[in-house]
Scaffold this motif. Structure first.
Motif, mmCIF file in Angstrom:
data_model
loop_
_atom_site.group_PDB
_atom_site.id
_atom_site.type_symbol
_atom_site.label_atom_id
_atom_site.label_comp_id
_atom_site.label_asym_id
_atom_site.label_seq_id
_atom_site.Cartn_x
_atom_site.Cartn_y
_atom_site.Cartn_z
ATOM 1 N N SER A 82 38.715 41.587 42.077
ATOM 2 C CA SER A 82 38.401 42.936 42.532
ATOM 3 C C SER A 82 36.890 43.049 42.673
ATOM 4 O O SER A 82 36.147 42.160 42.248
ATOM 5 C CB SER A 82 38.941 43.987 41.560
ATOM 6 O OG SER A 82 38.378 43.827 40.271
ATOM 7 N N ARG A 83 36.446 44.137 43.279
ATOM 8 C CA ARG A 83 35.012 44.319 43.463
ATOM 9 C C ARG A 83 34.673 45.793 43.411
ATOM 10 O O ARG A 83 35.494 46.654 43.742
ATOM 11 C CB ARG A 83 34.545 43.707 44.780
ATOM 12 C CG ARG A 83 35.069 44.397 46.028
ATOM 13 C CD ARG A 83 34.817 43.560 47.275
ATOM 14 N NE ARG A 83 33.398 43.404 47.568
ATOM 15 C CZ ARG A 83 32.901 42.506 48.410
ATOM 16 N NH1 ARG A 83 33.717 41.662 49.041
ATOM 17 N NH2 ARG A 83 31.607 42.434 48.640
ATOM 18 N N ASP A 84 33.442 46.066 42.994
ATOM 19 C CA ASP A 84 32.872 47.400 43.008
ATOM 20 C C ASP A 84 31.578 47.309 43.799
ATOM 21 O O ASP A 84 30.550 46.880 43.270
ATOM 22 C CB ASP A 84 32.636 47.887 41.578
ATOM 23 C CG ASP A 84 32.160 49.328 41.521
ATOM 24 O OD1 ASP A 84 31.576 49.806 42.517
ATOM 25 O OD2 ASP A 84 32.356 49.968 40.477
ATOM 26 N N ASN A 85 31.641 47.666 45.074
ATOM 27 C CA ASN A 85 30.470 47.504 45.934
ATOM 28 C C ASN A 85 29.294 48.374 45.482
ATOM 29 O O ASN A 85 28.137 47.993 45.658
ATOM 30 C CB ASN A 85 30.835 47.812 47.384
ATOM 31 C CG ASN A 85 31.755 46.764 47.984
ATOM 32 O OD1 ASN A 85 31.783 45.611 47.544
ATOM 33 N ND2 ASN A 85 32.528 47.158 48.979
ATOM 34 N N ALA A 86 29.587 49.518 44.910
ATOM 35 C CA ALA A 86 28.517 50.402 44.448
ATOM 36 C C ALA A 86 27.728 49.766 43.306
ATOM 37 O O ALA A 86 26.547 50.057 43.123
ATOM 38 C CB ALA A 86 29.093 51.738 44.005
ATOM 39 N N LYS A 87 28.395 48.905 42.547
ATOM 40 C CA LYS A 87 27.752 48.231 41.419
ATOM 41 C C LYS A 87 27.365 46.800 41.745
ATOM 42 O O LYS A 87 26.880 46.070 40.881
ATOM 43 C CB LYS A 87 28.668 48.241 40.196
ATOM 44 C CG LYS A 87 28.955 49.622 39.648
ATOM 45 C CD LYS A 87 29.830 49.538 38.405
ATOM 46 C CE LYS A 87 30.086 50.912 37.825
ATOM 47 N NZ LYS A 87 30.945 50.863 36.618
ATOM 48 N N ASN A 88 27.600 46.374 43.002
ATOM 49 C CA ASN A 88 27.313 44.985 43.392
ATOM 50 C C ASN A 88 27.961 43.991 42.428
ATOM 51 O O ASN A 88 27.323 43.013 42.011
ATOM 52 C CB ASN A 88 25.803 44.736 43.460
ATOM 53 C CG ASN A 88 25.151 45.385 44.662
ATOM 54 O OD1 ASN A 88 25.823 45.881 45.555
ATOM 55 N ND2 ASN A 88 23.834 45.394 44.669
ATOM 56 N N THR A 89 29.201 44.231 42.068
ATOM 57 C CA THR A 89 29.871 43.424 41.054
ATOM 58 C C THR A 89 31.256 43.007 41.530
ATOM 59 O O THR A 89 31.974 43.796 42.143
ATOM 60 C CB THR A 89 29.977 44.198 39.734
ATOM 61 O OG1 THR A 89 28.668 44.561 39.303
ATOM 62 C CG2 THR A 89 30.623 43.344 38.648
ATOM 63 N N VAL A 90 31.586 41.763 41.228
ATOM 64 C CA VAL A 90 32.921 41.217 41.488
ATOM 65 C C VAL A 90 33.541 40.857 40.144
ATOM 66 O O VAL A 90 32.841 40.361 39.251
ATOM 67 C CB VAL A 90 32.856 39.959 42.374
ATOM 68 C CG1 VAL A 90 34.256 39.450 42.691
ATOM 69 C CG2 VAL A 90 32.111 40.252 43.663
ATOM 70 N N TYR A 91 34.827 41.082 40.020
ATOM 71 C CA TYR A 91 35.535 40.812 38.766
ATOM 72 C C TYR A 91 36.667 39.806 38.999
ATOM 73 O O TYR A 91 37.193 39.687 40.102
ATOM 74 C CB TYR A 91 36.137 42.103 38.209
ATOM 75 C CG TYR A 91 35.143 43.212 38.009
ATOM 76 C CD1 TYR A 91 34.980 44.213 38.964
ATOM 77 C CD2 TYR A 91 34.346 43.260 36.865
ATOM 78 C CE1 TYR A 91 34.066 45.221 38.788
ATOM 79 C CE2 TYR A 91 33.428 44.276 36.677
ATOM 80 C CZ TYR A 91 33.291 45.266 37.645
ATOM 81 O OH TYR A 91 32.377 46.267 37.460
ATOM 82 N N LEU A 92 37.027 39.125 37.916
ATOM 83 C CA LEU A 92 38.212 38.272 37.949
ATOM 84 C C LEU A 92 38.980 38.507 36.661
ATOM 85 O O LEU A 92 38.524 38.106 35.586
ATOM 86 C CB LEU A 92 37.845 36.795 38.093
ATOM 87 C CG LEU A 92 39.041 35.851 38.292
ATOM 88 C CD1 LEU A 92 39.691 36.101 39.655
ATOM 89 C CD2 LEU A 92 38.603 34.382 38.179
ATOM 90 N N GLN A 93 40.116 39.170 36.780
ATOM 91 C CA GLN A 93 41.011 39.366 35.645
ATOM 92 C C GLN A 93 41.939 38.163 35.573
ATOM 93 O O GLN A 93 42.651 37.862 36.545
ATOM 94 C CB GLN A 93 41.825 40.645 35.804
ATOM 95 C CG GLN A 93 42.826 40.892 34.692
ATOM 96 C CD GLN A 93 42.164 41.159 33.356
ATOM 97 O OE1 GLN A 93 41.200 41.922 33.269
ATOM 98 N NE2 GLN A 93 42.677 40.544 32.298
ATOM 99 N N MET A 94 41.915 37.473 34.449
ATOM 100 C CA MET A 94 42.709 36.262 34.281
ATOM 101 C C MET A 94 43.714 36.477 33.154
ATOM 102 O O MET A 94 43.316 36.715 32.011
ATOM 103 C CB MET A 94 41.799 35.077 33.961
ATOM 104 C CG MET A 94 40.677 34.866 34.970
ATOM 105 S SD MET A 94 39.758 33.350 34.697
ATOM 106 C CE MET A 94 39.026 33.696 33.112
ATOM 107 N N ASN A 95 44.972 36.420 33.486
ATOM 108 C CA ASN A 95 46.055 36.583 32.528
ATOM 109 C C ASN A 95 46.874 35.306 32.419
ATOM 110 O O ASN A 95 46.791 34.431 33.284
ATOM 111 C CB ASN A 95 46.955 37.745 32.940
ATOM 112 C CG ASN A 95 46.239 39.065 33.009
ATOM 113 O OD1 ASN A 95 45.308 39.325 32.244
ATOM 114 N ND2 ASN A 95 46.661 39.925 33.922
ATOM 115 N N SER A 96 47.666 35.207 31.384
ATOM 116 C CA SER A 96 48.545 34.039 31.184
ATOM 117 C C SER A 96 47.772 32.736 31.353
ATOM 118 O O SER A 96 48.206 31.815 32.056
ATOM 119 C CB SER A 96 49.719 34.092 32.166
ATOM 120 O OG SER A 96 50.461 35.284 32.010
#
Length: 114
Positions: free
Chosen positions: A70-84
């Motif tokens: 996912s990403r938050d363009n306003a925060k210039n940040t990309v995320y990676l949620q890793m499960n299992s």
């Protein structure tokens, strides 16, 4: 010069979860397709997930159904949620553009082990 700073890695048990973050400097972040990559010892860096500026995503088969980018363009940040998480997910994780890469950041180590 855009700088990328990854964080959120650590040691986790198999089946556990982690959320990685990638903060980018600069104010043109939102026009790029961004990706999360990983590199395990002795292996080439591989793309595991990518996201367009509009939020469309795609994933490597090895992580499909377990990882979410996912990403938050306003925060210039990309995320990676890793499960299992699995031991084979152990690697240094990096973010960067999908093509025409910026300079690579230092990455964040993810270790999945019992």
């Amino acid at each position: 010069q855009v700088q990328l700073v990854e964080s959120g890695g650590g040691l986790v048990l198999p089946g556990g979860s982690l959320r990685l973050s990638c903060a980018a400097s600069g104010n043109i972040f939102d026009i790029y397709v961004m990706g999360w990559y990983r590199q395990a010892p002795g292996k080439q860096r591989e793309l595991v997930a990518a996201i367009t500026s509009g939020g469309s995503t795609n994933y490597a088969d090895s992580v499909k159904g377990r990882f979410t980018i996912s990403r938050d363009n306003a925060k210039n940040t990309v995320y990676l949620q890793m499960n299992s998480l699995k031991p084979e997910d152990t690697a240094v994780y990096y973010c960067n553009k999908r093509t025409d890469w910026f300079a690579w950041g230092q990455g964040t180590q993810v270790t999945v082990s019992s």
